[in-house]
Write an enzyme that holds these catalytic residues in place. Structure first.
Site, PDB file in Angstrom:
ATOM      1  N   LYS A  13       0.826  -1.219   0.000  1.00  8.69           N
ATOM      2  CA  LYS A  13       0.000   0.000   0.000  1.00  8.69           C
ATOM      3  C   LYS A  13       0.853   1.259   0.000  1.00  8.69           C
ATOM      4  CE  LYS A  13      -1.033  -0.275   4.967  1.00  8.69           C
ATOM      5  NZ  LYS A  13       0.173  -1.118   5.233  1.00  8.69           N
ATOM      6  N   ARG A  88      -5.791   2.456  11.732  1.00  7.87           N
ATOM      7  CA  ARG A  88      -5.390   1.070  11.977  1.00  7.87           C
ATOM      8  C   ARG A  88      -6.200   0.439  13.110  1.00  7.87           C
ATOM      9  NH1 ARG A  88       0.309   1.754   9.833  1.00  7.87           N
ATOM     10  NH2 ARG A  88       1.298  -0.285   9.836  1.00  7.87           N
TER      11      ARG A  88
HETATM   12  P1  AMP Z   1       4.085   1.501   8.617  1.00  8.68           P
HETATM   13  O1  AMP Z   1       5.242   2.252   8.062  1.00  8.68           O
HETATM   14  O2  AMP Z   1       2.754   2.023   8.165  1.00  8.68           O
HETATM   15  O3  AMP Z   1       4.226   0.002   8.432  1.00  8.68           O
HETATM   16  O4  AMP Z   1       4.114   1.742  10.211  1.00  8.68           O
HETATM   17  C1  AMP Z   1       5.223   1.366  10.987  1.00  8.68           C
HETATM   18  C2  AMP Z   1       4.844   1.368  12.457  1.00  8.68           C
HETATM   19  O5  AMP Z   1       4.440   2.681  12.853  1.00  8.68           O
HETATM   20  C3  AMP Z   1       3.683   0.462  12.836  1.00  8.68           C
HETATM   21  O6  AMP Z   1       4.081  -0.886  13.039  1.00  8.68           O
HETATM   22  C4  AMP Z   1       3.207   1.131  14.135  1.00  8.68           C
HETATM   23  O7  AMP Z   1       4.088   0.842  15.203  1.00  8.68           O
HETATM   24  C5  AMP Z   1       3.380   2.619  13.798  1.00  8.68           C
HETATM   25  N1  AMP Z   1       2.153   3.161  13.162  1.00  8.68           N
HETATM   26  C6  AMP Z   1       2.024   3.646  11.906  1.00  8.68           C
HETATM   27  N2  AMP Z   1       0.771   4.053  11.667  1.00  8.68           N
HETATM   28  C7  AMP Z   1       0.071   3.805  12.805  1.00  8.68           C
HETATM   29  C8  AMP Z   1      -1.290   3.975  13.175  1.00  8.68           C
HETATM   30  N3  AMP Z   1      -2.214   4.466  12.327  1.00  8.68           N
HETATM   31  N4  AMP Z   1      -1.648   3.612  14.441  1.00  8.68           N
HETATM   32  C9  AMP Z   1      -0.755   3.141  15.326  1.00  8.68           C
HETATM   33  N5  AMP Z   1       0.541   2.918  15.027  1.00  8.68           N
HETATM   34  C10 AMP Z   1       0.956   3.256  13.773  1.00  8.68           C
END
Ligand code: AMP
Length: 218
Positions: A13, A88
């Protein structure tokens, strides 16, 4: 147009959101990128987020809701945006609906990136990320021209701390428990469109563009 990109970690995504954002001149709002920037800047928010992120847990709802509230109020979001990795949890989705409602706006579509967990583990362990510009590569399927150097900005590529196998398994479990209820949430609102995220990035891009009403890309 306001779109939510929903799917497990490694479903592509982020890659698709970045490409669509560049081609359609629509901001991509990635809470993961925002949190990594806060960590790189050494801010208090970054320090507290790092503790959750490094073990694959979600950062508290109020933190990410605050980031999105601030970001969506900026002028470049007036014409729409792509939400990548937010919401999320159900409370995040409800907070998003409420904040958009206050601004007389609403989500137009939620794209669900569907893919099996078994594919995700190998995708994520091979992933390399540019800390500076956020570009993503894969050591086998999408290698950079020069090993560990970003094609876009020339910075060093890293393996994210949370792309280690033990953390990936935790992140997948978090997805199934805390994020997947959003599938029903958006399905009930009649705005959910699934795409097969196991296809090649080019094929997925075509499917996503069509679901968003952009038709075939040039
Ligand atoms: P991503 O780069 O989207 O895979 O996010 C990496 C990490 O950031 C996730 O594993 C969470 O620890 C944190 N994170 C990102 N977006 C969210 C969200 N909407 N809610 C809570 N934690 C988030």
């Amino acid at each position: 147009m306001i779109s939510v990109f929903l799917g497990p970690p490694g479903s592509g995504k982020g890659t698709q959101a970045k490409r669509l954002s560049a081609e359609k001149k629509t901001p991509q709002l990635s809470t993961g990128d925002m949190l990594r920037s806060a960590i790189a800047a050494g801010s208090a928010l970054g320090r507290s987020a790092q503790e959750f992120m490094s073990r694959g847990a979600l950062v508290p709802d109020e933190v990410v809701i605050g980031l999105i509230r601030e970001r969506t109020d900026q002028g470049d979001c007036a014409g729409g945006f792509i939400l990548d990795g937010f919401p999320r949890t159900i409370p995040q989705a409800e907070a998003l609906d409420a904040l958009l409602w206050e601004r007389h706006r609403k989500i137009d579509s939620a794209i669900l990136f569907q893919i099996d967990d078994s594919v995700l583990v190998s995708r994520l362990t091979g992933r390399r990320t540019c800390l500076k510009c956020g570009a993503m590569y894969h050591i086998e399927s999408m290698p950079p021209r020069q090993v560990d150097v970003c094609d876009q900005c020339g910075s060093e590529l890293i393996q994210r701390e949370d792309d280690r196998e033990d953390v990936i398994l935790k992140r997948l479990s978090v997805y199934h428990h805390q994020t997947s209820p959003l599938v029903e949430y958006y399905s009930k609102q009649g705005i959910l469109s699934p795409v097969d995220a196991s296809a090649s990035p080019a094929v997925v891009f075509e499917s996503v563009s069509q679901k968003l009403g952009f038709g075939r890309s040039a």
